[in-house]
Motif scaffolding. Structure first.
Motif, PDB file in Angstrom:
ATOM      1  N   ALA A 260      26.915  -3.371 108.097  1.00 30.71           N
ATOM      2  CA  ALA A 260      27.119  -1.958 107.776  1.00 30.71           C
ATOM      3  C   ALA A 260      28.613  -1.655 107.829  1.00 30.71           C
ATOM      4  CB  ALA A 260      26.367  -1.077 108.765  1.00 30.71           C
ATOM      5  N   THR A 261      29.092  -0.944 106.821  1.00 33.76           N
ATOM      6  CA  THR A 261      30.523  -0.643 106.783  1.00 33.76           C
ATOM      7  C   THR A 261      30.814   0.587 107.646  1.00 33.76           C
ATOM      8  OG1 THR A 261      30.044   0.566 104.768  1.00 33.76           O
ATOM      9  CG2 THR A 261      31.057  -1.595 104.513  1.00 33.76           C
ATOM     10  N   PRO A 262      31.987   0.611 108.291  1.00 37.99           N
ATOM     11  CA  PRO A 262      32.368   1.786 109.080  1.00 37.99           C
ATOM     12  C   PRO A 262      32.430   3.019 108.185  1.00 37.99           C
ATOM     13  CG  PRO A 262      33.849  -0.049 109.492  1.00 37.99           C
ATOM     14  CD  PRO A 262      32.995  -0.444 108.327  1.00 37.99           C
ATOM     15  N   GLN A 263      32.083   4.167 108.739  1.00 35.58           N
ATOM     16  CA  GLN A 263      32.055   5.379 107.936  1.00 35.58           C
ATOM     17  C   GLN A 263      32.833   6.478 108.657  1.00 35.58           C
ATOM     18  OE1 GLN A 263      28.016   6.468 107.099  1.00 35.58           O
ATOM     19  NE2 GLN A 263      28.631   7.973 105.546  1.00 35.58           N
ATOM     20  N   ARG A 264      33.593   7.261 107.868  1.00 34.58           N
ATOM     21  CA  ARG A 264      34.368   8.328 108.473  1.00 34.58           C
ATOM     22  C   ARG A 264      33.595   9.640 108.376  1.00 34.58           C
ATOM     23  NH1 ARG A 264      40.196  10.017 108.908  1.00 34.58           N
ATOM     24  NH2 ARG A 264      40.064  12.297 108.725  1.00 34.58           N
ATOM     25  N   PHE A 265      33.528  10.359 109.486  1.00 31.04           N
ATOM     26  CA  PHE A 265      32.893  11.678 109.498  1.00 31.04           C
ATOM     27  C   PHE A 265      33.959  12.691 109.883  1.00 31.04           C
ATOM     28  CE2 PHE A 265      29.699   8.519 110.559  1.00 31.04           C
ATOM     29  CZ  PHE A 265      28.676   8.815 109.670  1.00 31.04           C
ATOM     30  N   ASP A 266      34.220  13.654 109.001  1.00 33.80           N
ATOM     31  CA  ASP A 266      35.346  14.567 109.227  1.00 33.80           C
ATOM     32  C   ASP A 266      35.002  15.732 110.136  1.00 33.80           C
ATOM     33  OD1 ASP A 266      37.494  13.361 107.906  1.00 33.80           O
ATOM     34  OD2 ASP A 266      36.546  13.842 105.972  1.00 33.80           O
ATOM     35  N   ALA A 267      33.815  16.291 109.960  1.00 31.29           N
ATOM     36  CA  ALA A 267      33.479  17.483 110.730  1.00 31.29           C
ATOM     37  C   ALA A 267      32.391  17.149 111.742  1.00 31.29           C
ATOM     38  CB  ALA A 267      33.008  18.593 109.788  1.00 31.29           C
ATOM     39  N   VAL A 268      32.831  16.778 112.931  1.00 29.10           N
ATOM     40  CA  VAL A 268      31.915  16.324 113.964  1.00 29.10           C
ATOM     41  C   VAL A 268      32.326  16.942 115.293  1.00 29.10           C
ATOM     42  CG1 VAL A 268      31.346  14.277 115.330  1.00 29.10           C
ATOM     43  CG2 VAL A 268      31.289  14.146 112.845  1.00 29.10           C
ATOM     44  N   SER A 269      31.351  17.311 116.104  1.00 28.84           N
ATOM     45  CA  SER A 269      31.668  17.777 117.452  1.00 28.84           C
ATOM     46  C   SER A 269      31.010  16.861 118.466  1.00 28.84           C
ATOM     47  CB  SER A 269      31.192  19.211 117.658  1.00 28.84           C
ATOM     48  OG  SER A 269      31.985  20.067 116.863  1.00 28.84           O
ATOM     49  N   LEU A 270      31.704  16.691 119.579  1.00 33.71           N
ATOM     50  CA  LEU A 270      31.256  15.734 120.587  1.00 33.71           C
ATOM     51  C   LEU A 270      31.119  16.391 121.940  1.00 33.71           C
ATOM     52  CD1 LEU A 270      33.957  13.387 119.385  1.00 33.71           C
ATOM     53  CD2 LEU A 270      31.601  12.573 119.545  1.00 33.71           C
ATOM     54  N   LEU A 271      30.222  15.848 122.723  1.00 34.10           N
ATOM     55  CA  LEU A 271      30.070  16.306 124.098  1.00 34.10           C
ATOM     56  C   LEU A 271      30.115  15.084 125.007  1.00 34.10           C
ATOM     57  CD1 LEU A 271      27.455  18.706 125.625  1.00 34.10           C
ATOM     58  CD2 LEU A 271      27.546  16.338 126.414  1.00 34.10           C
ATOM     59  N   MET A 272      30.889  15.214 126.088  1.00 31.79           N
ATOM     60  CA  MET A 272      30.885  14.154 127.098  1.00 31.79           C
ATOM     61  C   MET A 272      30.570  14.780 128.440  1.00 31.79           C
ATOM     62  SD  MET A 272      33.320  11.103 126.533  1.00 31.79           S
ATOM     63  CE  MET A 272      33.779  10.482 124.926  1.00 31.79           C
ATOM     64  N   LEU A 273      29.667  14.119 129.144  1.00 35.15           N
ATOM     65  CA  LEU A 273      29.249  14.657 130.435  1.00 35.15           C
ATOM     66  C   LEU A 273      29.210  13.515 131.434  1.00 35.15           C
ATOM     67  CD1 LEU A 273      26.145  16.896 131.083  1.00 35.15           C
ATOM     68  CD2 LEU A 273      26.244  14.616 132.097  1.00 35.15           C
ATOM     69  N   ASP A 274      29.718  13.779 132.638  1.00 37.76           N
ATOM     70  CA  ASP A 274      29.388  12.825 133.695  1.00 37.76           C
ATOM     71  C   ASP A 274      29.262  13.533 135.020  1.00 37.76           C
ATOM     72  OD1 ASP A 274      31.967  10.441 134.798  1.00 37.76           O
ATOM     73  OD2 ASP A 274      31.779  12.584 135.221  1.00 37.76           O
ATOM     74  N   PHE A 275      28.721  12.832 136.009  1.00 37.66           N
ATOM     75  CA  PHE A 275      28.359  13.505 137.249  1.00 37.66           C
ATOM     76  C   PHE A 275      29.406  13.300 138.325  1.00 37.66           C
ATOM     77  CE2 PHE A 275      24.323  13.082 135.026  1.00 37.66           C
ATOM     78  CZ  PHE A 275      23.904  14.402 135.077  1.00 37.66           C
TER      79      PHE A 275
END
Lengths: 126, 358
Positions: free
Chosen positions: B170-185
């Motif tokens: 699978a070829t790498p794909q660019r996603f321009d409009a993305v939001s991310l969440l990171m959580l740790d305890f």
């Protein structure tokens, strides 16, 4: 949609076991028919029955596939007329009846067959 | 011998009878009007024996004859064929019977022929059992393929699974409009040491499973978990204009879930949450042990926001806040130095304006 509905027919009636029985019986009837027999002159019947078993399995939604191009190609030189095709459909229907398929299911399978009429019939009635 | 003697029509009836009697198959002539047997050969007599009442009715002699179907077929001028079984010498023997209009008799009598199909049945039986094995194997293979696909869909988007199946890569794909969440305890390592580790892991499993269900509701997807860290994304693989709002709502719901859980449980789970918006690259990594992962500065910044977060707060940059400011409520945290990203204005996400408050 039709493919999906037919999908269960192959499985429901017991897979290849029943289909091979139907087709084998179907061909003994076809060869006993004076009008249909000439179309199979010189045909290697075991091979034909093997092919046709896969084809009927396909009509019932089983694991085989036939393209329209393929069907058209193998029937092209046979000069099959409308009357013979109709006769073959009658024999096919009778065979399905005698193998105790449900009337609705027979309708479904026969409709699958007749929907391919234009691929098989290549000659006007004589 | 004259010509006349060799014509079939001139065969003496006794010769014909003798011939019919010596045939290997069963032959009978049946009257069309009452289905009484007018003639039968020896084989027919043996296979379809008359009972005590010495009946000459075909329906009595062949008990499983479907008379209605046979009648309608023959009255239409068509032959009728069926399979049946008879007991011969204490052995059940399969037969095929055909009843057909008798040529030259204008439908007044029918010709019945029956022959043994034992050999055919033996072959058929073998074929049946082999095809059952083959079908069973095919079915199991199909189930296994579905199982593998489900597993793959757990760790990568469907489009990537399809591409992988089709091309083996699978070829790498660019996603321009993305939001991310990171959580740790907060203090997770200490928790596993000071408590029963397996109980803590089981609780973590409960929480992450709940997070997965919430993510599903908000059109977000879990990318992966690393230890006690949970990473989710919105806007990928299918893009959505709502990606930032989806992630903001997800963060608020995660916090809400933990607050409620903490009220009901002795073990307190305090999370830091960072959210961020930006372009990412999605790609499969690895050959044998592959995993679908996201790359790009957007990921790093989300991780920095999480680190910068106070326990049970949701932290984000000015840039992401710009996308959300009409619908959400924030508290300014002032300027902070963020490693690799210079000085940034940070905010904490407090709740949603319209709709439900968190």
């Amino acid at each position: 949609m039709v493919r999906h509905m037919a999908e269960s027919l192959f499985k429901r009636y017991g897979g290849f076991a029943i289909v091979s029985r139907i087709v084998s019986d179907f061909y003994s009837r076809v060869l006993a028919d004076d009008n249909l027999r000439p179309y199979f002159a010189g045909v290697e019947m075991p091979r034909q029955i093997d092919h046709q078993t896969k084809f009927v399995a396909y009509l019932m939604g089983g694991p085989a596939s036939f393209t329209d191009e393929h069907l058209e190609r193998v029937h092209r030189h046979l000069a099959i007329d409308e009357k013979s095709f109709e006769e073959l459909v009658v024999v096919f229907r009778e065979t399905l009846e005698d193998h105790d398929l449900d009337e609705t299911d027979i309708g479904t399978v026969v409709a699958e067959l007749t929907s391919r009429r234009r691929l098989v019939v290549t000659r006007a009635d004589s | 011998m004259t010509d006349a003697d060799t014509r079939p029509g001139s065969i003496d009836e006794s010769v014909f009878r003798e011939l019919a009697q010596s045939l290997d198959c069963a032959v009978a002539i049946v009257r069309a009007d009452d289905w009484k047997i007018e003639f039968e050969n020896a084989r027919f007599f043996r296979w379809f024996q008359p009972g005590a009442d010495d009946s000459d009715s075909l329906v009595v002699r062949i008990a499983d004859l479907k008379l209605d179907r046979a009648k309608s077929r023959l009255e239409g001028g068509r032959p009728f064929t069926f399979d049946t079984k008879v007991i011969i010498d204490e052995q059940e023997s399969p037969l095929r019977v055909t009843i057909a209009p008798f040529a030259g008799h204008e439908g007044s009598v029918y010709l019945l022929q029956a022959h043994s199909t034992s050999k055919e049945m033996e072959v058929q039986y073998m074929l049946d059992s082999y095809s059952r094995i083959a079908e069973k194997n095919a079915h199991e293979l199909e189930k296994e393929k579905e199982r593998v696909e489900r597993l793959l869909l757990n760790i990568m988007p469907r489009a990537v699974v399809d591409e992988l199946k089709e091309y083996g890569t699978a070829t790498p794909q660019r996603f321009d409009a993305v939001s991310l969440l990171m959580l740790d305890f907060v203090g997770f390592t200490d928790m596993t040491i000071s408590h029963d580790p397996s109980a803590i892991i089981s609780e973590l499993n409960d929480i992450f499973s709940a997070f997965d269900r919430i993510a599903d509701m908000f059109d977000c997807e879990r990318v992966k978990t690393i230890g006690d860290a949970y990473i989710a994304v919105s806007g990928l693989p299918e893009s959505t204009p709502e990606h930032a709002a989806n992630i903001a709502r997800l963060a608020l719901r995660f916090r809400r879930y933990l607050e409620r859980r903490n009220q009901a449980h002795p073990q307190q789970w305090l999370a830091r949450i960072g959210i961020n918006t930006g372009p990412v690259i999605g790609s499969l990594v690895g050959v044998q042990k592959y995993v679908y992962d996201l790359f790009g500065p957007g990921i790093n910044l989300a991780s920095r926001m999480e680190t910068a977060s106070e326990p049970m707060h949701i932290t984000l940059t000015e840039e992401t806040r710009e996308l959300l400011k009409d619908d959400f409520v924030f508290t300014s945290l002032g300027e902070r130095e963020i490693k690799g990203f210079g000085t940034q204005n940070l905010y904490s996400l407090d709740g949603e304006l319209a709709g439900r408050r968190f």
